[in-house]
Write a protein that holds these residues in place. Structure first.
Motif, PDB file in Angstrom:
ATOM      1  N   GLU A  86      30.305  23.060  43.638  1.00 23.90           N
ATOM      2  CA  GLU A  86      31.111  22.786  44.832  1.00 23.90           C
ATOM      3  C   GLU A  86      32.443  23.518  44.706  1.00 23.90           C
ATOM      4  O   GLU A  86      33.160  23.339  43.714  1.00 23.90           O
ATOM      5  CB  GLU A  86      31.355  21.284  44.960  1.00 23.90           C
ATOM      6  N   LEU A  87      32.766  24.332  45.679  1.00 21.23           N
ATOM      7  CA  LEU A  87      34.039  25.046  45.652  1.00 21.23           C
ATOM      8  C   LEU A  87      35.158  24.181  46.215  1.00 21.23           C
ATOM      9  O   LEU A  87      34.994  23.509  47.235  1.00 21.23           O
ATOM     10  CB  LEU A  87      33.954  26.344  46.454  1.00 21.23           C
ATOM     11  N   LEU A  88      36.292  24.230  45.525  1.00 15.87           N
ATOM     12  CA  LEU A  88      37.489  23.499  45.953  1.00 15.87           C
ATOM     13  C   LEU A  88      38.580  24.429  46.454  1.00 15.87           C
ATOM     14  O   LEU A  88      39.355  24.068  47.334  1.00 15.87           O
ATOM     15  CB  LEU A  88      38.037  22.663  44.800  1.00 15.87           C
ATOM     16  N   GLU A  89      38.646  25.624  45.855  1.00 11.80           N
ATOM     17  CA  GLU A  89      39.703  26.580  46.164  1.00 11.80           C
ATOM     18  C   GLU A  89      39.110  27.975  46.315  1.00 11.80           C
ATOM     19  O   GLU A  89      38.034  28.264  45.780  1.00 11.80           O
ATOM     20  CB  GLU A  89      40.756  26.591  45.042  1.00 11.80           C
ATOM     21  N   PRO A  90      39.810  28.874  47.027  1.00 10.50           N
ATOM     22  CA  PRO A  90      39.327  30.251  47.166  1.00 10.50           C
ATOM     23  C   PRO A  90      39.203  30.964  45.824  1.00 10.50           C
ATOM     24  O   PRO A  90      39.860  30.590  44.842  1.00 10.50           O
ATOM     25  CB  PRO A  90      40.400  30.917  48.042  1.00 10.50           C
ATOM     26  N   LEU A  91      38.381  32.002  45.798  1.00  9.29           N
ATOM     27  CA  LEU A  91      38.129  32.756  44.574  1.00  9.29           C
ATOM     28  C   LEU A  91      38.846  34.105  44.553  1.00  9.29           C
ATOM     29  O   LEU A  91      38.662  34.893  43.626  1.00  9.29           O
ATOM     30  CB  LEU A  91      36.620  32.984  44.412  1.00  9.29           C
ATOM     31  N   ASP A  92      39.693  34.347  45.539  1.00  7.47           N
ATOM     32  CA  ASP A  92      40.333  35.658  45.683  1.00  7.47           C
ATOM     33  C   ASP A  92      41.115  36.081  44.447  1.00  7.47           C
ATOM     34  O   ASP A  92      41.190  37.278  44.128  1.00  7.47           O
ATOM     35  CB  ASP A  92      41.275  35.653  46.885  1.00  7.47           C
ATOM     36  N   ALA A  93      41.711  35.133  43.731  1.00  6.64           N
ATOM     37  CA  ALA A  93      42.550  35.475  42.579  1.00  6.64           C
ATOM     38  C   ALA A  93      41.769  36.171  41.471  1.00  6.64           C
ATOM     39  O   ALA A  93      42.365  36.857  40.632  1.00  6.64           O
ATOM     40  CB  ALA A  93      43.206  34.204  42.025  1.00  6.64           C
ATOM     41  N   PHE A  94      40.443  36.012  41.466  1.00  8.24           N
ATOM     42  CA  PHE A  94      39.634  36.591  40.396  1.00  8.24           C
ATOM     43  C   PHE A  94      39.068  37.965  40.762  1.00  8.24           C
ATOM     44  O   PHE A  94      38.495  38.638  39.906  1.00  8.24           O
ATOM     45  CB  PHE A  94      38.482  35.649  40.044  1.00  8.24           C
ATOM     46  N   LEU A  95      39.210  38.382  42.005  1.00  7.51           N
ATOM     47  CA  LEU A  95      38.575  39.614  42.467  1.00  7.51           C
ATOM     48  C   LEU A  95      39.194  40.868  41.872  1.00  7.51           C
ATOM     49  O   LEU A  95      38.551  41.919  41.829  1.00  7.51           O
ATOM     50  CB  LEU A  95      38.644  39.696  43.996  1.00  7.51           C
ATOM     51  N   THR A  96      40.442  40.780  41.420  1.00  4.44           N
ATOM     52  CA  THR A  96      41.113  41.968  40.893  1.00  4.44           C
ATOM     53  C   THR A  96      40.661  42.321  39.481  1.00  4.44           C
ATOM     54  O   THR A  96      40.949  43.415  38.992  1.00  4.44           O
ATOM     55  CB  THR A  96      42.637  41.780  40.899  1.00  4.44           C
ATOM     56  N   TYR A  97      39.965  41.405  38.813  1.00  2.00           N
ATOM     57  CA  TYR A  97      39.429  41.694  37.478  1.00  2.00           C
ATOM     58  C   TYR A  97      38.128  42.485  37.594  1.00  2.00           C
ATOM     59  O   TYR A  97      37.474  42.483  38.641  1.00  2.00           O
ATOM     60  CB  TYR A  97      39.169  40.398  36.713  1.00  2.00           C
ATOM     61  N   ASP A  98      37.759  43.141  36.495  1.00  2.00           N
ATOM     62  CA  ASP A  98      36.447  43.787  36.453  1.00  2.00           C
ATOM     63  C   ASP A  98      35.351  42.754  36.259  1.00  2.00           C
ATOM     64  O   ASP A  98      34.209  42.962  36.678  1.00  2.00           O
ATOM     65  CB  ASP A  98      36.382  44.809  35.315  1.00  2.00           C
ATOM     66  N   ALA A 117      31.608  40.008  38.706  1.00  2.00           N
ATOM     67  CA  ALA A 117      31.879  41.304  38.084  1.00  2.00           C
ATOM     68  C   ALA A 117      31.660  42.418  39.088  1.00  2.00           C
ATOM     69  O   ALA A 117      30.989  42.236  40.117  1.00  2.00           O
ATOM     70  CB  ALA A 117      30.963  41.521  36.875  1.00  2.00           C
ATOM     71  N   ILE A 118      32.249  43.548  38.793  1.00  2.00           N
ATOM     72  CA  ILE A 118      31.917  44.751  39.544  1.00  2.00           C
ATOM     73  C   ILE A 118      30.509  45.172  39.133  1.00  2.00           C
ATOM     74  O   ILE A 118      29.995  44.735  38.104  1.00  2.00           O
ATOM     75  CB  ILE A 118      32.927  45.884  39.249  1.00  2.00           C
ATOM     76  N   SER A 119      29.877  45.985  39.931  1.00  2.00           N
ATOM     77  CA  SER A 119      28.523  46.427  39.604  1.00  2.00           C
ATOM     78  C   SER A 119      28.529  47.290  38.341  1.00  2.00           C
ATOM     79  O   SER A 119      29.528  47.953  38.020  1.00  2.00           O
ATOM     80  CB  SER A 119      27.915  47.212  40.761  1.00  2.00           C
ATOM     81  N   LYS A 120      27.424  47.232  37.616  1.00  2.00           N
ATOM     82  CA  LYS A 120      27.204  48.023  36.401  1.00  2.00           C
ATOM     83  C   LYS A 120      28.219  47.705  35.301  1.00  2.00           C
ATOM     84  O   LYS A 120      28.513  48.557  34.447  1.00  2.00           O
ATOM     85  CB  LYS A 120      27.225  49.518  36.715  1.00  2.00           C
ATOM     86  N   HIS A 121      28.731  46.486  35.297  1.00  2.00           N
ATOM     87  CA  HIS A 121      29.670  46.121  34.235  1.00  2.00           C
ATOM     88  C   HIS A 121      28.917  45.985  32.921  1.00  2.00           C
ATOM     89  O   HIS A 121      27.867  45.334  32.855  1.00  2.00           O
ATOM     90  CB  HIS A 121      30.387  44.818  34.571  1.00  2.00           C
ATOM     91  N   ALA A 122      29.462  46.581  31.871  1.00  2.00           N
ATOM     92  CA  ALA A 122      28.757  46.660  30.587  1.00  2.00           C
ATOM     93  C   ALA A 122      28.456  45.291  29.994  1.00  2.00           C
ATOM     94  O   ALA A 122      27.384  45.084  29.400  1.00  2.00           O
ATOM     95  CB  ALA A 122      29.567  47.493  29.597  1.00  2.00           C
TER      96      ALA A 122
END
Length: 250
Positions: A86-98, A117-122
């Motif tokens: 269940e989501l309580l808060e937006p996830l935008d803060a994590f989008l800047t990470y790989d 993750a971004i695509s093809k993350h090792a």
């Protein structure tokens, strides 16, 4: 940036129960500008490797999802959530990470509670590679080892520590979030401890086990914590490995 897509898996063809519908509704309410993408037998190949094929044949769909979510994020990028999150808060803060991962307990990352993750993350590709040669059926018995335990050696190798702090890897391009973020509900006790950091609640539906086994699961977690506290980190895992080896020879 990590794409604004929330992926989830639903294998087996059964209708979504009300509990799942409520969780999905929370995603759309909290993250209205995100695409929500479902993966099932119609758009993901459940025969692509022995582990998945065997788990699917046994109708152990949660174990199929363990692999599918890694494959989907590796190929497309985005965020994965189990259907009991269940989501309580937006996830935008994590989008800047790989990449970001949530812990269910200190030092124990669970890719089901929430990761992206971004695509093809090792790192995601390495986690997926663990299943390539693995088999779900061993001596006609299903291997119910959780994704947390399977992934643990890699996360330890990557430097994840057993603590309650935010941890950064790969020059701070990867963040490991403590349980307070995605797992404020303690599986061992069932107690909910929401904090200002909590962005989601993983409700531990434990769909891959009988409903009556939740009590047993909590007992096992308490036992692991005690054994590791007395014998050192990893003692419970070593004891369990020894037991499984002996059991497989019977």
């Amino acid at each position: 940036m990590i794409p604004k897509v929330i992926h989830y898996c639903w294998f087996g063809g059964q209708p979504l129960p009300d509990s799942v519908t409520r969780c999905l509704a929370s995603w759309r309410r909290v993250c209205p500008d995100y695409q929500v993408k479902r993966w099932d037998e119609s758009n993901w190949d459940v025969t692509q490797m022995p582990y998945v094929r065997q788990a699917y044949a046994q109708k152990k769909f949660a174990f199929v999802a363990d692999v599918a979510r890694l494959d989907v994020i590796a190929r497309h990028g985005g965020i994965y959530l189990d259907t009991d999150v269940e989501l309580l808060e937006p996830l935008d803060a994590f989008l800047t990470y790989d990449a970001f991962f949530g812990m269910e307990e200190p030092g124990r990352v669970n890719t089901g509670v929430g990761f992206g993750a971004i695509s093809k993350h090792a790192m995601v590709e390495d986690l997926l590679a663990q299943y390539q040669q693995r088999k779900f059926m061993c001596r006609n018995r299903p291997d119910l080892t959780t994704c947390v335990t399977i992934a643990a050696p890699l996360f330890k190798e990557w430097g994840v520590q057993r603590n309650q702090q935010i941890q950064y890897l790969q020059d701070k391009r990867v963040v490991i979030l403590p349980p307070t973020y995605f797992c404020p509900e303690d599986l061992a006790s069932g107690k909910l401890r929401l904090t200002a950091q909590s962005v989601a609640i993983h409700h531990y539906a434990v769909t891959w086990k009988p409903a009556t086994s939740l009590t047993v699961t909590r007992w096992k977690i308490r036992s692991r914590r005690i054994i590791d506290a007395v014998g050192g980190e990893g003692s419970y895992a070593r004891l369990k490995s020894w037991y499984n080896t002996v059991r497989s020879k019977i």
